[in-house]
Design a protein around this motif. Structure first.
Motif: not given
Length: 282
Positions: A253-276
């Protein structure tokens, strides 16, 4: 729910470079997942973006009682971890200094590493500062399988990216297609991952992470297409190695206010923070 605690046992300090769509979803995700607050949350922003950055931190006040907006890279000194989610220019401007200061860096704008000189500079900064560069998978999956196949010996890697026409506005695709009047899917780019990352920097981070996990920027094949029949960003990865053949298809799903960005990108970053900080890392 989990706690973000440094390996030394104290509460973690976290920095952000950026305060837009990805940063907003990242903080919202962490606020849902984190049980105990951070020791400090710092956002690096341009002076003209200070009010927006402050509002972002205040909306996620439960994450940290000590919240700060700063304007210089040096003001990030002493943090445990910094997440870049502001684009390639921001990564170039601040990434090396963060790493040189000994701070681990999670990178969203992976496409910037298509520039060999910058890639080398970033790695050298990490070595100098005894820090680590984390490259999350972002909008795609299967990067673990691709990296494992690289060790087995890759023969071929192909990445196909299809997005709705609106996602390609503001890119060179506008000069190749009438994005407002497409009657079917149109491939407008075929080439290497390096060419894709340089020509479509706001759209081709996926091509870059596929290249870095696989055959590199020059040998990874890429096709980019606009498709008026889809509402989501479609990513397909195919690769062959001595260990077997893999085909992966993901619809984001694209981000609501930026169709160039996939919503899952932020969740991938969050996973990296949690994994740290997590005792069990998946």
């Amino acid at each position: 729910m989990t706690s973000l605690r440094h390996r030394g046992g104290r509460d973690m300090t976290l920095g952000l470079i950026g305060y837009g769509t990805i940063a907003t979803e990242l903080l919202a995700t962490l606020q849902r997942e984190v049980q105990a607050p951070l020791a400090r949350l710092v956002c690096l922003a341009r002076p003209e973006g200070a009010a927006r950055a402050t509002a972002l931190l205040d909306r996620h006040a439960a994450l940290a009682t000590d919240r700060r907006v700063v304007h210089r890279t040096t003001d990030l000194a002493g943090l445990d971890l910094v997440v870049e989610c502001a684009g390639q220019d921001a990564l170039r401007a601040h990434g090396p200094a963060v790493l040189t200061a000994g701070i681990d860096l999670i990178v969203a704008s992976v496409g910037a590493l298509a520039d060999d000189a910058f890639h080398t500079a970033l790695r050298d900064a990490a070595v100098h500062g005894h820090a680590r560069i984390h490259l999350p998978a972002g909008a795609v999956g299967g990067i673990d399988a691709l990296k494992a196949a690289q060790l087995a010996g890759l023969d071929d890697v192909l990445y196909r990216g299809r997005k709705p026409p609106a996602a390609w506005k503001g890119t060179p695709a506008e000069n190749l297609l009438d994005l407002d009047d497409l009657d079917g899917p149109r491939v407008f780019f075929t080439g290497s991952a390096g060419e894709a990352a340089r020509s479509y920097p706001k759209n081709a981070n996926v091509a870059a992470i596929v290249a870095l996990a696989g055959l590199g920027f020059d040998a990874t094949r890429v096709e980019l297409a606009a498709d008026p029949a889809i509402a989501r960003n479609v990513h397909e990865i195919e690769f062959r190695s001595r260990a077997g053949t893999v085909a992966i298809r993901i619809e984001n799903a694209p981000a609501p206010d930026n169709p160039r960005t996939s919503l899952g990108t932020a969740h991938s970053l969050a996973r990296a923070v949690l994994n740290a900080t997590a005792p069990l890392v998946i």
